[in-house]
Design an enzyme around this catalytic site. Structure first.
Site, PDB file in Angstrom:
ATOM      1  CG  ASN A  22      -0.414  -0.203   2.535  1.00 57.31           C
ATOM      2  OD1 ASN A  22       0.601  -0.866   2.695  1.00 57.31           O
ATOM      3  ND2 ASN A  22      -1.036   0.375   3.541  1.00 57.31           N
ATOM      4  CD  GLU A  55      -1.471   4.723   4.682  1.00 52.17           C
ATOM      5  OE1 GLU A  55      -0.992   5.587   5.457  1.00 52.17           O
ATOM      6  OE2 GLU A  55      -2.129   3.737   5.083  1.00 52.17           O
ATOM      7  CB  CYS A  89      -5.306  -1.476  -1.695  1.00 57.94           C
ATOM      8  SG  CYS A  89      -6.664  -0.761  -0.777  1.00 57.94           S
ATOM      9  CD  GLU A 107      -5.333  -6.079  -1.049  1.00 58.71           C
ATOM     10  OE1 GLU A 107      -4.825  -4.931  -0.988  1.00 58.71           O
ATOM     11  OE2 GLU A 107      -6.033  -6.550  -0.151  1.00 58.71           O
ATOM     12  CB  CYS A 140     -10.781  -2.956   0.681  1.00 55.92           C
ATOM     13  SG  CYS A 140     -10.242  -2.293  -0.907  1.00 55.92           S
ATOM     14  CB  CYS A 157      -8.695  -4.887  -3.497  1.00 57.36           C
ATOM     15  SG  CYS A 157      -7.606  -3.458  -3.284  1.00 57.36           S
TER      16      CYS A 157
HETATM   17  N1  THU Z   1      -5.313  -1.457   2.550  1.00 60.06           N
HETATM   18  C1  THU Z   1      -4.766  -2.301   1.627  1.00 60.06           C
HETATM   19  O1  THU Z   1      -3.612  -2.110   1.195  1.00 60.06           O
HETATM   20  N2  THU Z   1      -5.507  -3.336   1.203  1.00 60.06           N
HETATM   21  C2  THU Z   1      -6.779  -3.611   1.601  1.00 60.06           C
HETATM   22  O2  THU Z   1      -7.409  -4.527   1.079  1.00 60.06           O
HETATM   23  C3  THU Z   1      -7.376  -2.823   2.671  1.00 60.06           C
HETATM   24  C4  THU Z   1      -6.644  -1.613   3.083  1.00 60.06           C
HETATM   25  C5  THU Z   1      -4.511  -0.325   3.027  1.00 60.06           C
HETATM   26  C6  THU Z   1      -5.015   1.024   2.598  1.00 60.06           C
HETATM   27  C7  THU Z   1      -4.461   1.914   3.679  1.00 60.06           C
HETATM   28  O3  THU Z   1      -3.149   2.301   3.317  1.00 60.06           O
HETATM   29  C8  THU Z   1      -4.364   1.026   4.900  1.00 60.06           C
HETATM   30  O4  THU Z   1      -4.499  -0.307   4.428  1.00 60.06           O
HETATM   31  C9  THU Z   1      -5.429   1.291   5.950  1.00 60.06           C
HETATM   32  O5  THU Z   1      -6.691   1.297   5.399  1.00 60.06           O
END
Ligand code: THU
Length: 134
Positions: free
Chosen positions: A49, A51, A60, A62, A95, A98
């Protein structure tokens, strides 16, 4: 025909996803995620991920792994399996956004993640019933 993976291949994917989260840029949530994609060609691609200070721009792990796979193999890339791992204990199912992107490239994909009681293996169609298609 449901996709299955040999135990050593499952462990290889989960271990690669654990390595992938080390590169995450997650200073806002402190929730580092790694993902590994196995394509039907047999190649693996990794993502973490990333940010942003403008939170909504976050992507994300994935989707980063899937987009790397498309960049390498092209639009015909097909996902056989996805593994997700996080730095923390606790569940890490992909999520909703994804799940839809996994479904686009792997309507029969197998998804490995930590559920409430250990590692789960679940078909994307169970995680995303009635996925959207044009
Ligand atoms: N996140 C992912 O990388 N994958 C997911 O399926 C759910 C959330 C990340 C996004 C964000 O950087 C952190 O997790 C918290 O939500």
């Amino acid at each position: 025909m449901p996709i299955t993976l040999e135990p050593d291949q499952q462990e290889q994917m989960l271990s690669a996803a654990r390595s992938a989260f080390k590169n995450a840029h997650a200073p806002y949530s402190n929730f580092k995620v790694g993902a590994t994609i196995l394509t039907e060609r047999g190649s693996m691609y990794h993502g973490c991920n990333v940010e942003n200070a403008s939170y909504g721009l976050t992507i994300c792990a994935e989707r980063n792994a899937i987009f790397a796979a498309v960049a390498a193999e092209g639009s015909g890339m097909r996902i056989k399996a996805v593994a997700v791992a996080t730095e923390r204990d606790g569940p890490c199912a992909p999520c909703g956004a994804c799940r839809q992107v996994i479904f686009e490239f792997g309507p029969d994909a197998l998804v490995l993640f930590r559920g409430q009681s250990g590692t789960e293996q679940m078909a994307i169609t169970k995680l995303l019933p009635e996925g959207f298609r044009l």
